[in-house]
Motif scaffolding. Structure first.
Motif, PDB file in Angstrom:
ATOM      1  N   MET A  93       0.844  -1.211   0.000  1.00  0.00           N
ATOM      2  CA  MET A  93       0.000   0.000   0.000  1.00  0.00           C
ATOM      3  C   MET A  93       0.875   1.255   0.000  1.00  0.00           C
ATOM      4  SD  MET A  93      -3.629  -0.471   1.380  1.00  0.00           S
ATOM      5  CE  MET A  93      -3.601   0.246   2.982  1.00  0.00           C
ATOM      6  N   GLU A  94       0.893   1.913  -1.122  1.00  0.00           N
ATOM      7  CA  GLU A  94       1.791   3.050  -1.318  1.00  0.00           C
ATOM      8  C   GLU A  94       1.591   4.188  -0.312  1.00  0.00           C
ATOM      9  OE1 GLU A  94       5.115   4.314  -3.393  1.00  0.00           O
ATOM     10  OE2 GLU A  94       4.090   2.402  -3.300  1.00  0.00           O
ATOM     11  N   PRO A  95       0.328   4.598  -0.068  1.00  0.00           N
ATOM     12  CA  PRO A  95       0.129   5.780   0.795  1.00  0.00           C
ATOM     13  C   PRO A  95       0.711   5.568   2.194  1.00  0.00           C
ATOM     14  CG  PRO A  95      -1.942   5.108  -0.267  1.00  0.00           C
ATOM     15  CD  PRO A  95      -0.943   4.042  -0.543  1.00  0.00           C
ATOM     16  N   ILE A  96       0.587   4.319   2.723  1.00  0.00           N
ATOM     17  CA  ILE A  96       1.078   4.076   4.073  1.00  0.00           C
ATOM     18  C   ILE A  96       2.601   4.207   4.119  1.00  0.00           C
ATOM     19  CG2 ILE A  96       1.346   2.292   5.834  1.00  0.00           C
ATOM     20  CD1 ILE A  96      -1.534   1.481   5.249  1.00  0.00           C
ATOM     21  N   ALA A  97       3.246   3.611   3.091  1.00  0.00           N
ATOM     22  CA  ALA A  97       4.703   3.710   3.039  1.00  0.00           C
ATOM     23  C   ALA A  97       5.112   5.184   2.995  1.00  0.00           C
ATOM     24  CB  ALA A  97       5.234   2.969   1.817  1.00  0.00           C
ATOM     25  N   ASN A  98       4.409   5.930   2.162  1.00  0.00           N
ATOM     26  CA  ASN A  98       4.714   7.350   2.070  1.00  0.00           C
ATOM     27  C   ASN A  98       4.532   8.057   3.400  1.00  0.00           C
ATOM     28  OD1 ASN A  98       5.554   7.485  -0.499  1.00  0.00           O
ATOM     29  ND2 ASN A  98       3.527   7.917  -1.368  1.00  0.00           N
ATOM     30  N   SER A  99       3.423   7.688   4.085  1.00  0.00           N
ATOM     31  CA  SER A  99       3.170   8.395   5.321  1.00  0.00           C
ATOM     32  C   SER A  99       4.188   8.005   6.381  1.00  0.00           C
ATOM     33  CB  SER A  99       1.736   8.161   5.791  1.00  0.00           C
ATOM     34  OG  SER A  99       1.620   6.861   6.316  1.00  0.00           O
ATOM     35  N   LEU A 100       4.668   6.742   6.347  1.00  0.00           N
ATOM     36  CA  LEU A 100       5.722   6.352   7.277  1.00  0.00           C
ATOM     37  C   LEU A 100       6.973   7.186   7.020  1.00  0.00           C
ATOM     38  CD1 LEU A 100       6.895   4.566   9.500  1.00  0.00           C
ATOM     39  CD2 LEU A 100       7.440   2.859   7.767  1.00  0.00           C
ATOM     40  N   ASP A 101       7.305   7.333   5.732  1.00  0.00           N
ATOM     41  CA  ASP A 101       8.461   8.165   5.390  1.00  0.00           C
ATOM     42  C   ASP A 101       8.291   9.586   5.895  1.00  0.00           C
ATOM     43  OD1 ASP A 101       9.697   6.094   4.194  1.00  0.00           O
ATOM     44  OD2 ASP A 101       9.182   6.664   2.129  1.00  0.00           O
ATOM     45  N   ALA A 102       7.070  10.100   5.740  1.00  0.00           N
ATOM     46  CA  ALA A 102       6.820  11.481   6.167  1.00  0.00           C
ATOM     47  C   ALA A 102       6.958  11.605   7.675  1.00  0.00           C
ATOM     48  CB  ALA A 102       5.418  11.908   5.712  1.00  0.00           C
ATOM     49  N   VAL A 103       6.398  10.629   8.389  1.00  0.00           N
ATOM     50  CA  VAL A 103       6.502  10.645   9.852  1.00  0.00           C
ATOM     51  C   VAL A 103       7.972  10.595  10.263  1.00  0.00           C
ATOM     52  CG1 VAL A 103       6.073   9.289  11.932  1.00  0.00           C
ATOM     53  CG2 VAL A 103       4.231   9.623  10.272  1.00  0.00           C
ATOM     54  N   LEU A 104       8.704   9.672   9.650  1.00  0.00           N
ATOM     55  CA  LEU A 104      10.121   9.516  10.004  1.00  0.00           C
ATOM     56  C   LEU A 104      10.887  10.809   9.764  1.00  0.00           C
ATOM     57  CD1 LEU A 104      10.853   5.943   8.598  1.00  0.00           C
ATOM     58  CD2 LEU A 104      11.000   6.646  10.985  1.00  0.00           C
ATOM     59  N   GLU A 105      10.644  11.406   8.611  1.00  0.00           N
ATOM     60  CA  GLU A 105      11.377  12.617   8.267  1.00  0.00           C
ATOM     61  C   GLU A 105      11.082  13.740   9.268  1.00  0.00           C
ATOM     62  OE1 GLU A 105      13.858  13.206   6.395  1.00  0.00           O
ATOM     63  OE2 GLU A 105      13.795  15.320   6.999  1.00  0.00           O
ATOM     64  N   ALA A 106       9.798  13.861   9.599  1.00  0.00           N
ATOM     65  CA  ALA A 106       9.421  14.936  10.533  1.00  0.00           C
ATOM     66  C   ALA A 106      10.081  14.718  11.901  1.00  0.00           C
ATOM     67  CB  ALA A 106       7.898  14.987  10.682  1.00  0.00           C
ATOM     68  N   VAL A 107      10.001  13.485  12.394  1.00  0.00           N
ATOM     69  CA  VAL A 107      10.550  13.200  13.723  1.00  0.00           C
ATOM     70  C   VAL A 107      12.070  13.333  13.715  1.00  0.00           C
ATOM     71  CG1 VAL A 107      10.863  11.408  15.463  1.00  0.00           C
ATOM     72  CG2 VAL A 107       8.620  11.727  14.397  1.00  0.00           C
ATOM     73  N   LEU A 108      12.690  12.774  12.677  1.00  0.00           N
ATOM     74  CA  LEU A 108      14.156  12.795  12.626  1.00  0.00           C
ATOM     75  C   LEU A 108      14.698  14.218  12.539  1.00  0.00           C
ATOM     76  CD1 LEU A 108      14.720   9.726  10.305  1.00  0.00           C
ATOM     77  CD2 LEU A 108      15.640   9.971  12.626  1.00  0.00           C
ATOM     78  N   SER A 109      14.027  15.049  11.753  1.00  0.00           N
ATOM     79  CA  SER A 109      14.581  16.399  11.635  1.00  0.00           C
ATOM     80  C   SER A 109      14.307  17.211  12.896  1.00  0.00           C
ATOM     81  CB  SER A 109      14.083  17.102  10.371  1.00  0.00           C
ATOM     82  OG  SER A 109      12.697  17.212  10.411  1.00  0.00           O
ATOM     83  N   LYS A 110      13.145  16.987  13.521  1.00  0.00           N
ATOM     84  CA  LYS A 110      12.879  17.667  14.783  1.00  0.00           C
ATOM     85  C   LYS A 110      13.947  17.288  15.810  1.00  0.00           C
ATOM     86  CE  LYS A 110       9.682  17.435  18.676  1.00  0.00           C
ATOM     87  NZ  LYS A 110       8.647  16.582  19.232  1.00  0.00           N
ATOM     88  N   ARG A 111      14.372  16.020  15.787  1.00  0.00           N
ATOM     89  CA  ARG A 111      15.361  15.518  16.760  1.00  0.00           C
ATOM     90  C   ARG A 111      16.791  15.640  16.219  1.00  0.00           C
ATOM     91  NH1 ARG A 111      13.455  15.197  21.959  1.00  0.00           N
ATOM     92  NH2 ARG A 111      11.225  14.844  21.818  1.00  0.00           N
ATOM     93  N   ARG A 112      16.970  16.439  15.196  1.00  0.00           N
ATOM     94  CA  ARG A 112      18.292  16.796  14.685  1.00  0.00           C
ATOM     95  C   ARG A 112      19.153  15.588  14.288  1.00  0.00           C
ATOM     96  NH1 ARG A 112      17.409  19.038  19.552  1.00  0.00           N
ATOM     97  NH2 ARG A 112      19.081  17.828  20.512  1.00  0.00           N
ATOM     98  N   ARG A 113      18.512  14.451  14.000  1.00  0.00           N
ATOM     99  CA  ARG A 113      19.244  13.218  13.652  1.00  0.00           C
ATOM    100  C   ARG A 113      20.354  12.914  14.657  1.00  0.00           C
ATOM    101  NH1 ARG A 113      16.835  14.565   9.041  1.00  0.00           N
ATOM    102  NH2 ARG A 113      16.392  12.870   7.590  1.00  0.00           N
TER     103      ARG A 113
END
Lengths: 185, 602, 237
Positions: free
Chosen positions: B1-21
């Motif tokens: 399911m493409e949308p879920i994968a995309n949304s996981l990526d979006a979640v990861l990106e948001a969290v990772l950048s907020k936490r400065r990697r």
């Protein structure tokens, strides 16, 4: 444990074992002649006596894998002043315990029904004759079922280890096994 | 399911950048990803590892350590019933059974439609208003059968948590007795102003003069700790407030953080002033996730008031700020070195000491770890002076102590007493009658029988981090001890042999006794395991893990002896039950298809 | 010169240098203190607790405790050895240690220590955990049934090989090793049989394929001499 005026009475049996420990017992070779001066055998594969009477020493080979093993083990515990676990299976469950991560129901299914080359009974019935002892869901060392006084590990313990242990015991010392005759393999 | 994968990526990106990697933020990243996705899918672990430049196995190891992090789906609604001894008194297991039945779900499993899972968790710190549960991390208190039924309806109709009645989530302070600390109204910055008027050395001297000792239980002298940190070699120093209030039966830090957050944060700033630290952390237990936003708001207010950040209160060079880290269900992180490991984004495994944290703590920096209440108390010292502070309590235990009182009493809640107060006095004040025993200091504390109620709360008599659980004469203290032993087995980090194996062995022995298969031999083994835990454990968890059993064995032995089936020996397992599967497979039920657990006449 | 520092180990003086732990100093002086997770090439780990000793009546881990002038250390006493034996028994019951079928038998430190401390049975009740093996790698087999969580493979792979092949996950009695791959299979990592991590396991978890039982009984590490002697001979080398 010197008992004046009579020989010590010893019983032996093999539960879920391969009789290898009994074979090793016989490997004490010429010491057998010394031993029979000191002890006489009650129930044992050596005598073919079917039930254990009052004994000084009981020696158990093998782990506990089925209901019959439990009954025999209890009989020994009841009649023997001292109970000894002989060999890896009696001490740790050993080779038969290697099935412990498997589901016993699935094992029975496979062995009597689904396994290639097996002529399965009608309806996939697992043999249910009351004469057949039921399997426990796991194989256990004997100390998890009755109180055990001494342990002789090894697969099998060497004749030397068995002889050392028994002579210590008969002489009234605390039996002791150490390097190099103490072995788990 | 493409949308879920995309949304996981979006979640990861948001969290990772907020936490400065930042790899030290690993636990926070995992927690935040789970908050949005529901669990942490394997590809997320891989992606997080890549982004933080950490080995994947290490990320997996951290995720696997914390009981609130899940690597498999756990249901849209995840219900965790608090399972402290006090929740048991209030019938939590009965309520859990009801919920499982109504929702057609087996405890510990996810329902077939993936809607809900129901399980137990260690004490959630709501003992004064239990039984309590967490649903998707949010506490619901004062459970009744009616409330459980309503919750089942809400879950079945898939109502979002935000639309559940707000009344469910109300958490009371239940402050019953106020003394010096709880009576202090703090004008934010006032204590700092007083300390800064003295200067850092004199302020540190004042803390030492007060003889303030750690309120987390161990009772180390706070001034000595601060001085050691101040004098330790290193440029950067760190103040950590230990709000991982995990000891079963304690909830006083929750109340301080709810209604006295400025006391706590000002205390941390006072510690920073004395030691020269510039970095501060509040390590908040995962169970108190709901306090995160109000605490962040309190921090923000203090920043805006010039009480945190650069140049505090206008003094150039006095720079200090505080970051909140959340735990995720690991009692052992209350141990200060485990807490530091967790702060660094690792598994919460206690370190080898020495070196102690004051010399080498967070990222190798000199670090003070103080309890919430300890830090709040420093505000009193600043405002009123060491002499006034030390005039209260006993010579060796100065000041007051907050107690979290729960169990069999009319008025559970928070009680503040001067040190030295007797158990009798406390029991009278909280309306406890017909008391059989009091467990002071939580599962790792001590169990007092009625002949000891003349004793007093003090480091030199009955020390406590604050937990005070009351059991009346109708209660079974064996079951209380068994509950604590299960707690320790669940919370053992598994680092050292004696604790990893010993706590599980102990649990098995207690379960064996509970099911009526116990024997004298088992009691001897329990005492032997206790000795090994005391002798060889790596940290306080293992050291204390057998206390509940050993103490009740001495003081309430009949509770054990009436469970002994055989005075000599009983098998390690239920023999007849062990034949059940073979009986089922063969369809047999004859006499030889059964085994008694003790030898029968044959 | 009286500036050499000494402590007493079972009544015998042991010279040490500042910074040495009790175990290191004892070992250098030729005294064996049992250990499993400690290794001369790595900092102290302190998890197995086999090296516990008593200092002034208090138990400490000798691998982690710095030696101090005048300490009185009890190590080779019936009390300490009794507790160590019980710790070994805990390690034996928590995993599946079936020596007769293990390729490491005779070269295994856990087994050798059990011999040295005269452990005749596991005493406690066995857990019989279910821990599947990983035979995916062409050259190396992982049999997790025997893991004692010393983390030597974790440390060697991280600190020497620079590969981070192993880590621990879960906690308490459920703690276990994991492999650095999304599949969880060793074959999907860059692990090599020549890695230090492949050659450091004190028990029979990490085994080289096609080399089983290469040395016959009688010629294995601990057949002729007990571990307490073999370990001290290694120091002399």
């Amino acid at each position: 444990m010197i008992v004046s005026g009579r020989k010590l009475r010893v019983a032996t049996t093999s539960l879920a074992g391969c009789f290898g420990c009994h074979m090793s017992f016989l490997d004490i070779d010429e010491h057998l002649l010394e031993l029979v001066e000191l002890v006489e055998f009650d129930r044992s594969p050596l005598t073919d006596i079917k039930h254990c009477g009052p004994c000084d020493i009981g020696i158990i080979e093998g782990g506990v894998c089925n209901a019959e093993n439990v009954h025999v083990l209890r009989e020994f515990r009841k009649h023997c002043k001292i109970l000894i676990a002989l060999g890896a299976c009696a001490v740790t469950g050993g080779l038969p315990a290697q099935r412990n991560h498997l589901d016993v129901g699935q094992c029975l299914q496979e062995v009597y029904h689904t396994c290639i080359g097996v002529e399965s009974l009608p309806g996939g019935q697992v043999p249910n004759d009351p004469e057949l002892p039921l399997l426990l869901d796991k194989v256990h060392p004997i100390h998890e079922v009755v109180r055990v006084d001494y342990f002789i590990p090894g697969c099998p313990p060497s004749g030397e280890a068995i002889w050392k242990f028994l002579t210590d015991l008969i002489a009234g010392h605390t039996p002791r096994l150490s390097h190099p005759i103490l072995r788990f393999d | 399911m493409e949308p879920i994968a995309n949304s996981l990526d979006a979640v990861l990106e948001a969290v990772l950048s907020k936490r400065r990697r930042d790899p030290t933020q690993l636990l926070q990243i995992l927690r935040e990803v789970q908050e949005q996705v529901g669990y942490i899918p394997p590809p997320a672990l891989t992606a997080i590892a890549a982004a933080l430049k950490l080995p994947r196995a290490r990320v997996e190891g951290v995720a696997g350590f914390y009981s609130f992090l899940h690597l498999q789906p756990v249901g849209k609604y995840r219900v965790l019933f608090s399972d402290n001894a006090t929740d048991r008194l209030l019938g939590n297991l009965d309520l859990l059974g009801t919920m499982c039945q109504k929702l057609w779900v087996e405890q510990g499993k996810v329902s077939e439609d993936g809607l809900v899972s129901v399980d137990v968790t260690s004490c959630t710190g709501m003992c004064d208003q239990g039984p309590a549960l967490l649903v998707n991390g949010r506490p619901i208190t004062r459970l009744t059968h009616q409330r459980v039924n309503e919750i089942c309806e809400l879950i079945r109709s898939r109502r979002p948590l935000s639309l559940w009645p707000q009344e469910y989530f109300r958490v009371e302070d239940n402050i019953r007795r106020k003394d010096d600390l709880l009576n202090t109204v703090l004008e934010p910055g006032a204590a700092l102003a007083a300390a800064m008027a003295l200067g850092p050395e004199a302020w540190l001297g004042e803390v030492q003069k007060s003889s303030l000792r750690g309120r987390g239980g161990a009772g180390f002298t706070t001034g000595v700790k601060w001085e050691a940190c101040r004098n330790a070699p290193g440029e950067e120093r760190v103040i950590v407030c230990n709000a991982d209030e995990g000891e079963p039966g304690t909830f006083k830090d929750r109340v301080l953080l709810t209604s006295y957050p400025d006391h706590v944060f000002e205390g941390m700033t006072l510690a920073a002033y004395a030691t020269g630290a510039r970095q501060g952390f509040l390590y908040l237990r995962g169970e108190y996730r709901y306090l995160l936003e109000p605490l962040e708001a309190a921090l923000q207010r203090r920043r805006e008031a010039g009480l945190l950040g650069q140049g505090i209160r206008g003094q150039a060079g006095f720079d200090f700020d505080i970051e909140i880290h959340l735990g995720a269900g690991a009692y052992v992180c209350g141990e200060e070195t485990a807490l530091i490991e967790s702060l660094e984004g690792k598994r919460g495994t206690p370190r080898i000491r020495p070196p102690f944290p004051v010399i080498k703590g967070y990222l190798g920096r000199p670090t003070v770890v103080n309890n919430v209440e300890t830090l709040a108390k420093t505000v009193l010292i600043a405002l009123e002076g060491a002499e006034r502070f030390a005039a209260v309590g006993t010579a060796q235990s100065t000041g007051t102590k907050l107690l979290s009182i729960s169990g069999d009493c009319a008025f559970p809640g928070i009680y503040e007493y001067p040190f030295g107060v007797s158990i009798e006095q406390i029991l009278e004040d909280c309306g406890a009658t017909d008391v059989q025993a009091v467990q002071v200091g939580g599962a790792s504390g001590t169990c007092l029988a009625s002949y000891e109620f003349h004793r007093g709360i003090a480091y030199e008599d009955v020390p406590t981090a604050g937990s005070f659980m009351i059991f009346d004469t109708s209660r079974d203290l064996f079951e209380v001890a068994r509950n604590f032993v299960h707690f320790f087995a669940h919370e053992s980090c598994g680092f050292c042999t004696p604790c990893r194996v010993g706590t599980s062995l102990l649990q098995n022995f207690m379960d064996k006794l509970a099911t009526g298969h116990g024997a004298k031999y088992d009691l001897a083994d329990i005492e032997w395991i206790n000795r090994l835990l005391k002798a060889a454990s790596h940290c306080g968890l293992g050291l204390a893990a057998a206390n509940p059993v050993v103490e009740t064995l001495i003081k309430f032995r009949p509770a054990y002896e009436r469970r002994l089936q055989s005075l000599d020996f009983a098998p390690a397992f239920d023999l007849d039950q062990s034949l059940a599967e073979a009986r089922r497979m063969t369809g047999r039920d004859d006499a030889d298809a059964h085994l008694s657990s003790v030898e029968a006449h044959r | 010169m009286s500036d050499t520092k000494k402590f007493l180990l079972d009544g015998k003086p042991v010279v040490f240098q500042d910074g040495q732990t009790i175990l290191e100093a004892a070992r250098q002086a030729g005294h064996y203190i049992p250990h499993l997770c400690w290794h001369p090439d790595f900092p102290a780990h302190g998890s197995c607790k086999l090296c516990i000793v008593k200092v002034g009546g208090r138990h400490v881990s000798s691998c982690a405790m710095p030696a101090k002038e005048g300490m009185e250390v009890e190590s080779n006493t019936p009390e300490m050895n009794g507790e160590r034996r019980a710790l070994l028994q805990m390690l034996f019951v928590e995993g599946n240690h079936f020596c007769p079928s293990c390729e490491k038998s005779g070269n295994c430190q856990l087994q050798a220590l059990a011999y040295d401390l005269e452990m005749l049975s596991a005493h406690f009740n066995h857990f019989y955990p279910n821990r599947p093996v990983d035979a995916s790698h062409p050259d190396v087999l992982l049999d997790f049934n025997r893991c004692i969580f010393c983390e030597l493979c974790v440390r060697a792979s991280r600190d020497i090989d620079g590969k981070n092949i192993f880590a621990l996950t879960d906690r308490g009695i459920h703690k276990h090793l994991v492999v650095n791959a999304e599949s969880g299979r060793l074959a999907d990592t860059d692990f090599a049989a020549s890695d230090r991590a492949a050659n450091i396991c004190p028990v029979g978890v990490i085994l080289h394929k096609r080399q089983g039982f290469a040395r016959p009984i009688g010629e294995r590490d601990y057949d002729a001499k007990p571990i307490s002697v073999v370990a001290m001979e290694e120091v002399e080398k």
